[in-house]
Design a protein around this motif. Structure first.
Motif, PDB file in Angstrom:
ATOM      1  N   GLU A   1      -6.588   2.792  -8.234  1.00  0.00           N
ATOM      2  CA  GLU A   1      -5.522   1.368  -8.004  1.00  0.00           C
ATOM      3  C   GLU A   1      -6.044   0.817  -6.498  1.00  0.00           C
ATOM      4  OE1 GLU A   1      -3.280   1.461  -9.992  1.00  0.00           O
ATOM      5  OE2 GLU A   1      -4.735   2.384 -11.233  1.00  0.00           O
ATOM      6  N   SER A   2      -6.191   1.694  -6.078  1.00  0.00           N
ATOM      7  CA  SER A   2      -7.005   1.640  -4.054  1.00  0.00           C
ATOM      8  C   SER A   2      -8.347   0.179  -4.453  1.00  0.00           C
ATOM      9  CB  SER A   2      -7.795   2.484  -3.501  1.00  0.00           C
ATOM     10  OG  SER A   2      -7.041   3.813  -3.476  1.00  0.00           O
ATOM     11  N   LEU A   3      -8.961   0.246  -5.892  1.00  0.00           N
ATOM     12  CA  LEU A   3      -9.921  -0.250  -5.661  1.00  0.00           C
ATOM     13  C   LEU A   3      -9.459  -1.780  -6.264  1.00  0.00           C
ATOM     14  CD1 LEU A   3     -13.100  -1.227  -6.033  1.00  0.00           C
ATOM     15  CD2 LEU A   3     -12.626  -0.532  -7.806  1.00  0.00           C
ATOM     16  N   THR A   4      -8.284  -1.877  -7.486  1.00  0.00           N
ATOM     17  CA  THR A   4      -7.800  -2.940  -7.645  1.00  0.00           C
ATOM     18  C   THR A   4      -6.885  -3.998  -6.550  1.00  0.00           C
ATOM     19  OG1 THR A   4      -6.984  -1.800  -9.918  1.00  0.00           O
ATOM     20  CG2 THR A   4      -5.601  -3.491  -8.896  1.00  0.00           C
ATOM     21  N   ALA A   5      -6.215  -2.768  -5.574  1.00  0.00           N
ATOM     22  CA  ALA A   5      -5.227  -3.397  -4.538  1.00  0.00           C
ATOM     23  C   ALA A   5      -6.568  -4.967  -3.804  1.00  0.00           C
ATOM     24  CB  ALA A   5      -5.162  -2.945  -3.473  1.00  0.00           C
ATOM     25  N   TYR A   6      -7.907  -3.829  -3.512  1.00  0.00           N
ATOM     26  CA  TYR A   6      -8.688  -4.287  -2.642  1.00  0.00           C
ATOM     27  C   TYR A   6      -9.106  -5.928  -3.510  1.00  0.00           C
ATOM     28  CZ  TYR A   6      -8.051  -0.624   0.472  1.00  0.00           C
ATOM     29  OH  TYR A   6      -7.235   0.661   1.044  1.00  0.00           O
ATOM     30  N   VAL A   7      -9.260  -5.233  -4.335  1.00  0.00           N
ATOM     31  CA  VAL A   7     -10.431  -6.539  -5.577  1.00  0.00           C
ATOM     32  C   VAL A   7      -9.446  -7.441  -5.164  1.00  0.00           C
ATOM     33  CG1 VAL A   7     -11.409  -7.287  -7.637  1.00  0.00           C
ATOM     34  CG2 VAL A   7     -11.844  -5.056  -6.871  1.00  0.00           C
ATOM     35  N   LEU A   8      -8.302  -7.365  -5.696  1.00  0.00           N
ATOM     36  CA  LEU A   8      -7.490  -8.395  -5.738  1.00  0.00           C
ATOM     37  C   LEU A   8      -7.493  -9.189  -4.312  1.00  0.00           C
ATOM     38  CD1 LEU A   8      -4.463  -6.587  -7.838  1.00  0.00           C
ATOM     39  CD2 LEU A   8      -5.637  -8.427  -8.678  1.00  0.00           C
ATOM     40  N   MET A   9      -7.472  -9.048  -3.327  1.00  0.00           N
ATOM     41  CA  MET A   9      -7.379  -8.940  -2.054  1.00  0.00           C
ATOM     42  C   MET A   9      -8.116 -10.481  -1.711  1.00  0.00           C
ATOM     43  SD  MET A   9      -4.492  -8.913  -0.188  1.00  0.00           S
ATOM     44  CE  MET A   9      -4.690  -9.250   1.409  1.00  0.00           C
ATOM     45  N   LEU A  10      -9.454  -9.528  -1.521  1.00  0.00           N
ATOM     46  CA  LEU A  10     -10.397 -10.682  -1.984  1.00  0.00           C
ATOM     47  C   LEU A  10     -11.373 -11.595  -3.404  1.00  0.00           C
ATOM     48  CD1 LEU A  10     -12.786 -10.108   0.039  1.00  0.00           C
ATOM     49  CD2 LEU A  10     -14.586  -8.570  -1.888  1.00  0.00           C
ATOM     50  N   ARG A  11     -10.575 -11.311  -4.417  1.00  0.00           N
ATOM     51  CA  ARG A  11     -10.578 -12.488  -5.204  1.00  0.00           C
ATOM     52  C   ARG A  11      -9.775 -13.692  -5.691  1.00  0.00           C
ATOM     53  NH1 ARG A  11     -10.073  -9.500 -11.260  1.00  0.00           N
ATOM     54  NH2 ARG A  11      -7.888 -10.068 -10.875  1.00  0.00           N
ATOM     55  N   ASP A  12      -8.740 -13.382  -5.027  1.00  0.00           N
ATOM     56  CA  ASP A  12      -7.335 -13.717  -5.775  1.00  0.00           C
ATOM     57  C   ASP A  12      -6.907 -14.196  -4.500  1.00  0.00           C
ATOM     58  OD1 ASP A  12      -7.954 -13.626  -8.286  1.00  0.00           O
ATOM     59  OD2 ASP A  12      -6.091 -11.971  -8.340  1.00  0.00           O
ATOM     60  N   VAL A  13      -6.705 -13.790  -2.910  1.00  0.00           N
ATOM     61  CA  VAL A  13      -5.918 -14.054  -1.753  1.00  0.00           C
ATOM     62  C   VAL A  13      -6.660 -14.870  -1.083  1.00  0.00           C
ATOM     63  CG1 VAL A  13      -4.838 -13.073   0.066  1.00  0.00           C
ATOM     64  CG2 VAL A  13      -3.794 -11.821  -2.298  1.00  0.00           C
ATOM     65  N   LEU A  14      -7.719 -14.619  -0.890  1.00  0.00           N
ATOM     66  CA  LEU A  14      -9.307 -14.741   0.042  1.00  0.00           C
ATOM     67  C   LEU A  14      -9.495 -16.262  -0.213  1.00  0.00           C
ATOM     68  CD1 LEU A  14     -11.198 -14.801   2.076  1.00  0.00           C
ATOM     69  CD2 LEU A  14     -12.875 -14.141   0.496  1.00  0.00           C
ATOM     70  N   PRO A  15      -9.256 -16.642  -1.694  1.00  0.00           N
ATOM     71  CA  PRO A  15      -9.244 -18.234  -1.372  1.00  0.00           C
ATOM     72  C   PRO A  15      -8.106 -19.120  -1.849  1.00  0.00           C
ATOM     73  CG  PRO A  15     -10.161 -16.737  -4.280  1.00  0.00           C
ATOM     74  CD  PRO A  15      -9.493 -16.269  -2.732  1.00  0.00           C
ATOM     75  N   MET A  16      -7.239 -18.420  -1.406  1.00  0.00           N
ATOM     76  CA  MET A  16      -5.985 -19.146  -1.042  1.00  0.00           C
ATOM     77  C   MET A  16      -5.507 -19.669   0.406  1.00  0.00           C
ATOM     78  SD  MET A  16      -3.363 -16.556  -3.153  1.00  0.00           S
ATOM     79  CE  MET A  16      -1.733 -17.659  -2.947  1.00  0.00           C
TER      80      MET A  16
END
Length: 630
Positions: free
Chosen positions: A246-261
């Motif tokens: 679940e920690s990995l999921t939170a960090y991956v979402l930040m890097l994969r989805d939030v950064l391009p925003m």
């Protein structure tokens, strides 16, 4: 430089060991309980379920353990013919191969699990299989099939919210579409559903997933740093509670989805955290995605320790990929399938043996039933035979009783008939043999009353009266003798009788009667001809026969008497000729058993009493004979 690299590598390994120890200490109570229950259970369906649960638990943080537990669970399930255990094991294999990017095998195992669950009509596991197929097809790049199975899984889950994989489908849906403007309403609905379900089980995987996506969806309405801090806090808390995935999921979402925003994010820091977590979990796909980014970042600055670390990771992954490429499909997979085939053959052999045992038991049961049936039939036959014998003997007794009764009735009837015959004969004798002589006597008496001057006629009438009286007396004596012979106490006592003397006495008595018709009587009797008989009865027979012949023979006729003895038997023959044909004679000739004068019946009865026989015979037209044998 090499010493520095080794020192750095030693530090990294020590850090990883410490991190692993911290993770092990942070395992949930559920994980510890699974291990405790596994030690308590033996070879059973519950034991298979615990192995599969441990395999599923490890698919997020330790894929090797996931594969090992799934293999053990499948072996036992195949041996025990546990269909649910097989389905669960196939699902874990599908998850393992999905993580290992061997999507073909993942899809194969998902379809196997779906086939078993469809046969069992297990809606919960069907939903899980559909969700896993959607994940596998999405990872393979087949979005059409992925969306098809996603929709089917969500539809089944919406009908049965209690199904175990419904929350996973919601999480996957949020992962794919949480930042898609076209699906804002659907995302809100999925968040509400997931929040409601996860609230029942705090700090679980779905609980963290729900809070992570709720935080991400509020990124545009709250300050970014506040949102970022909430995500980091959730990731740290999940890691402490033994959920590094679940920690990995939170960090991956930040890097994969939030950064391009366009938000200001330290991508290298997130990439390093993701790399360490992926390495700890064993998620090679995430590692491969992070290494290029980190390697390119540290290469210009010549940070050799980090470059060596990432290079070693690339080399390990390459070697692992090479070994996996040759091992999983060719060695592990084929050998595993061969072993599975062997298990299936053993299972079929066991089924055949079980079938043979059941057939043998069925034959024994059928034989037992047949023996019971035959025994029951034998008992019924014995009962029927006993009833038949009892009925037969009862019928025989009844028949004998009826026969005895009928015999008594018949005997009485015979006696009554004999009495009737006796009375009839007596009346007939009286009517026939006494009427004529008495009428003659009465006629002569009337002549005497009227008186006559003819002395010769008077003398003739006196002679007729004498003759009639003598004949009546003889008949009366014979009738009395016959009546006496009809009684039951009559006893026949034969005495020697001389035929010559008896015939001479009779001829002397009937000489006058024969003289009236000018008859000549001749005899041919051997001297000393003696027979054993009743003298009175035999003399009555002689007298009656000769008088009958005198009556039947015409004037100037001859009566011939012959007696012969041969082999102890005496034959008496009295023949008269010429015979005057009269109605009585015709009746005697035509019906010898119904003589006109019943006195002859008395003669026959006397002969029968003495053991002889009497018959009437006519050899020539003008002769007539009486023959008796004694």
């Amino acid at each position: 430089m090499i010493k520095g690299y080794l020192k750095y590598l030693h530090g990294i390994l020590l850090l990883m060991a410490l991190t692993g120890s911290m993770t092990a200490l942070a395992q949930t109570d559920n994980f510890r309980q699974l291990h405790e229950k596994l030690q308590q259970e033996k070879d059973s369906a519950k034991y298979v379920k615990l192995l599969n649960s441990l395999s599923f638990y490890h698919h997020r943080n330790n894929l090797d353990s996931c594969f090992w537990y799934a293999t053990k669970a499948l072996e036992i399930a195949l041996r025990r013919q546990d269909e649910k255990g097989k389905s669960y094991a196939y699902t874990n294999f599908a998850l393992f191969y999905t993580k290992k990017r061997n999507l073909k095998l993942a899809i194969i195992y998902n379809y196997r699990a779906l086939e078993i669950d469809n046969a069992l009509s297990d809606s919960a596991n069907i939903s899980i299989d559909l969700s896993n197929l959607a994940l596998a097809y999405r990872a393979e790049g087949n979005l059409g099939k992925a969306q098809e199975y996603e929709q089917r899984s969500l539809q089944l889950g919406s009908k049965y919210p209690e199904l175990g994989d419904y929350k996973v489908d919601l999480i996957n849906y949020l992962e794919y579409y949480w930042n898609n403007p076209a699906k804002i309403d659907s995302v809100k609905w999925a968040l509400r559903e997931l929040h409601t379900i996860s609230s029942k089980k705090p700090y679980s995987m779905e609980w963290y997933e729900s809070r992570i996506y709720e935080t991400l969806t509020s990124i545009k309405t709250k300050p970014f740093r506040q949102t970022e801090k909430q995500l980091k806090d959730l990731a740290a808390d999940a890691y402490r509670r033994g959920l590094p995935d679940e920690s990995l999921t939170a960090y991956v979402l930040m890097l994969r989805d939030v950064l391009p925003m366009g938000y200001d994010i330290d991508s290298i820091a997130y990439a390093e955290k993701i790399f360490l977590l992926a390495k700890e979990i064993g998620d090679d796909e995430v590692i491969m995605k992070m290494i290029p980014k980190l390697y390119k970042h540290y290469l210009p600055g010549k940070d050799w320790r980090r470059i060596a670390l990432y290079g070693a990771s690339i080399r390990q992954l390459a070697m692992f990929e090479q070994s996996e490429a040759g091992k999983l499909p060719v060695v592990d997979h084929i050998s595993y399938f061969l072993k599975e085939q062997e298990m299936q053959e053993l299972q079929i052999a066991s089924q055949l043996q079980q079938h043979a045992i059941e057939q043998s038991n069925l034959q024994r049961t059928s034989h037992r039933i047949l023996l019971i049936f035959l025994l029951a039939l034998l008992i019924l036959l014995l009962i029927f035979t006993a009833i038949y014998c009892f009925s037969y003997y009862a019928y025989r007794r009844h028949t004998r009783a009826l026969a005895a009764l009928n015999a008594g009735i018949t005997e009485k009837n015979i006696r009554l008939q004999a009495g009737d015959d006796f009375k009839n004969r007596l009346l007939s004798l009286i009517a026939h043999d006494f009427r004529a002589p008495i009428n003659d006597i009465l006629h002569t008496a009337r002549l005497w009353q009227r008186g006559t001057n003819n002395q010769r006629a008077m003398l003739n009438s006196i002679g007729r009266v004498e003759l009639d009286s003598r004949r009546t007396l003889d008949n009366f004596d014979g009738i009395l003798r016959w009546i006496k012979s009809q009684f039951s106490d009559f006893a026949y006592h034969p005495v020697p009788c001389d035929i010559n003397e008896m015939i001479a006495e009779i001829i002397a008595g009937i000489e006058a009667e024969a003289g009236n018709q000018s008859l000549r009587i001749t005899t041919s009797i051997p001297d000393a001809t003696v027979v054993a008989a009743d003298a009175e009865m035999l003399q009555f027979v002689h007298r009656t026969i000769l008088r009958q012949l005198i009556t039947l023979t015409g004037n100037n006729g001859t009566i011939d008497i012959q007696v012969q003895q041969h082999a102890g038997q005496t034959t008496f023959t009295a023949t008269g000729s010429p015979i005057a044909v009269t109605p009585p004679l015709l009746r005697l000739l035509d019906l010898p058993q119904q003589e006109d004068k019943l006195i002859l019946v008395t003669c026959k009865d006397f002969m029968n009493k003495m053991g002889g026989s009497l018959q009437v015979k006519s050899d020539k037209p003008d002769t007539f004979a009486f023959i008796y044998q004694l």
